[in-house]
Scaffold this active site. Sequence first.
Site, short mmCIF file in Angstrom:
data_model
loop_
_atom_site.label_atom_id
_atom_site.label_comp_id
_atom_site.label_asym_id
_atom_site.label_seq_id
_atom_site.Cartn_x
_atom_site.Cartn_y
_atom_site.Cartn_z
N GLN A 252 0.78 -1.25 0.00
CA GLN A 252 0.00 0.00 0.00
C GLN A 252 0.81 1.30 0.00
O GLN A 252 0.49 2.23 -0.75
CB GLN A 252 -0.97 0.02 1.20
N GLU B 149 0.93 -1.33 8.33
CA GLU B 149 0.14 -0.19 8.79
C GLU B 149 -0.01 -0.10 10.32
O GLU B 149 0.34 0.89 10.94
CB GLU B 149 -1.26 -0.26 8.14
N ASP C 42 0.44 3.79 6.06
CA ASP C 42 0.72 3.39 4.68
C ASP C 42 0.44 4.53 3.70
O ASP C 42 1.35 5.10 3.10
CB ASP C 42 -0.17 2.20 4.28
N GLY D 138 -8.20 20.12 19.40
CA GLY D 138 -7.87 21.54 19.38
C GLY D 138 -8.45 22.27 20.58
O GLY D 138 -8.88 21.65 21.55
N GLY D 139 -8.49 23.58 20.50
CA GLY D 139 -8.92 24.39 21.62
C GLY D 139 -10.43 24.59 21.71
O GLY D 139 -10.92 25.26 22.61
N1 COA Z 1 12.11 -10.01 -9.29
C1 COA Z 1 12.72 -10.78 -8.40
N2 COA Z 1 12.60 -10.63 -7.06
C2 COA Z 1 11.79 -9.65 -6.64
C3 COA Z 1 11.11 -8.78 -7.50
C4 COA Z 1 11.29 -9.00 -8.90
N3 COA Z 1 10.68 -8.23 -9.79
N4 COA Z 1 10.39 -7.91 -6.78
C5 COA Z 1 10.61 -8.20 -5.49
N5 COA Z 1 11.45 -9.25 -5.40
C6 COA Z 1 11.95 -9.85 -4.16
C7 COA Z 1 12.74 -8.90 -3.31
O1 COA Z 1 14.03 -8.74 -3.82
C8 COA Z 1 12.70 -9.60 -1.96
O2 COA Z 1 13.62 -10.65 -1.98
P1 COA Z 1 14.72 -10.96 -0.82
O3 COA Z 1 13.98 -10.96 0.47
O4 COA Z 1 15.26 -12.30 -1.20
O5 COA Z 1 15.73 -9.89 -0.86
C9 COA Z 1 11.31 -10.22 -1.98
O6 COA Z 1 10.88 -10.21 -3.35
C10 COA Z 1 10.18 -9.56 -1.24
O7 COA Z 1 10.52 -8.42 -0.56
P2 COA Z 1 9.94 -8.02 0.87
O8 COA Z 1 9.83 -6.55 0.85
O9 COA Z 1 10.78 -8.61 1.94
O10 COA Z 1 8.45 -8.63 0.91
P3 COA Z 1 7.62 -9.20 2.16
O11 COA Z 1 6.32 -9.60 1.59
O12 COA Z 1 8.36 -10.26 2.91
O13 COA Z 1 7.44 -7.94 3.17
C11 COA Z 1 6.66 -5.77 3.84
C12 COA Z 1 6.43 -7.02 2.98
C13 COA Z 1 5.64 -4.73 3.48
C14 COA Z 1 6.52 -6.14 5.33
C15 COA Z 1 8.09 -5.22 3.58
O14 COA Z 1 8.26 -5.03 2.20
C16 COA Z 1 8.39 -3.92 4.31
O15 COA Z 1 8.62 -3.89 5.52
N6 COA Z 1 8.47 -2.81 3.57
C17 COA Z 1 8.85 -1.51 4.08
C18 COA Z 1 7.76 -0.86 4.88
C19 COA Z 1 6.47 -0.76 4.13
O16 COA Z 1 6.38 -0.19 3.07
N7 COA Z 1 5.44 -1.31 4.78
C20 COA Z 1 4.08 -1.06 4.37
C21 COA Z 1 3.61 -1.89 3.31
S1 COA Z 1 2.02 -1.30 2.89
#
Ligand code: COA
Length: 422
Positions: A16, A138, A167, A246-247
């Site tokens: 998001q 979030e 988010d 607020g106030g």
């Molecule tokens: N080709 C190949 N690999 C890809 C890719 C592509 N096009 N796009 C993504 N990937 C891989 C990434 O390199 C990563 O791999 P790695 O862990 O081996 O390095 C993996 O896909 C997924 O990344 P990740 O961000 O760890 O996904 P997740 O589903 O485990 O975590 C979140 C999700 C949201 C918790 C995490 O991304 C996060 O904390 N983000 C930052 C804060 C944030 O934006 N949070 C709010 C989300 S609404």
Amino acid sequence: MKALEGVRVLDMTHVQSGPTCTQLLAWFGADVIKVERPGVGDATRGQLRDIPDVDSLYFTMLNHNKRSITLNTKDEKGKEIFTRLIEECDVMVENFAPGALDRMGFSWERIQEINPRMIYASVKGFGPGPYAQCKVYENVAQCAGGASSTTGFLDNLPLVTGAQIGDSGTGLNLALGIVTALYHREKSGKGQRVHAAMQDGVLNLCRVKLRDQQRLQHGPLTEYSQFGEGIEFGDATPRAGNDSGGGQPGRILKCKGWQTDPNAYTYFITQAAVWKNICDVIGRPEWKEDPDFSTPPARLPRLNEVFDAIEQWTMSKTKYEVMDICNPLDIPVGPILSMQELSEEASLRDTGTIVEVDHPTRGKYLTVGNPVKLSNSPSEVKRSPLLGEHTTEILQQVLGYSTGEISGLREAGAVGSEDVNT
Ligand code: COA
């Protein structure tokens, strides 16, 4: 001409927060190229699905006006294409878990080598510090940013809000950071790193609660209901129910039909400037001159009595009648509008704040449009892309690959073939 026409965004975002940012840039006219993993795509395509095998509303409502390319950025050939995209784009946006892009081989240093004009923008849960490596969603951000400890009722659990302030809120901050960096690049010729942490974004929105934390050192918070109720304050800003931040004291009050309709309520603000109008409307004209009620400081310890009297009046009216009666008298009130009521509100359709979109596999659905309106470059909401819908188009038009080269890349698994299959 759209305000951001000519700006090309390499969109590595998912879920998001990041997609909120890039959707906003796309609404303003940027060419947003969403890079997704072949065969998989943004996880939200399949989350909270209401129709089998159709992109979820979660995805479609966050990815309008974008193009989708499927590209395996962990594959060697995929990395070459990704490098070419970095060369061709102005902005790169990502919100992976910390370190994911570095692990792919695309550190900030490397990106600057490839394209010194690149603006590289990230959302992360936390800024530098002890929690920098944490994954964050979030509600974690709401809890860690001060929203939850100050939301809810005094005698109950901390609460998260329905508004996605961690988010979508952080996505808005990131978009502002990006356009600011683009403006700066006009003068410096160089890109820069833009970072927006979700904890910071939530805390920024909770500034009035940090204000109150400091006021506590100098005495009780007299506008909080607990002051009039004689409940002592502790060390930290407490939860204040529906008290105004607020106030001008305010509360949510019952309206006609509250017994059966969960949204038959109004917010009612006892703005000092219109106190006399309030007294007349609720049938308490004597409070205009009564020293216990005639001034704001006198009313503060008696807010329960004041709002009980106002509620006796609001309960005799619908929330819309309250609005119709109070608005001409300049009394600030607001009905509690349900999502159903908002989705049917004609004025929001007229301004493009709520838009009906047609999607090839889903059909028609409602979404929110751009909440920011520019007079000379209005936003037009276009449906979200299917997974990999523009892979061939982007490889040809943006990067100049030939049909034969694209077939080779497909066979090697560097790019997906979803657009061929469909
Ligand atoms: N080709 C190949 N690999 C890809 C890719 C592509 N096009 N796009 C993504 N990937 C891989 C990434 O390199 C990563 O791999 P790695 O862990 O081996 O390095 C993996 O896909 C997924 O990344 P990740 O961000 O760890 O996904 P997740 O589903 O485990 O975590 C979140 C999700 C949201 C918790 C995490 O991304 C996060 O904390 N983000 C930052 C804060 C944030 O934006 N949070 C709010 C989300 S609404």
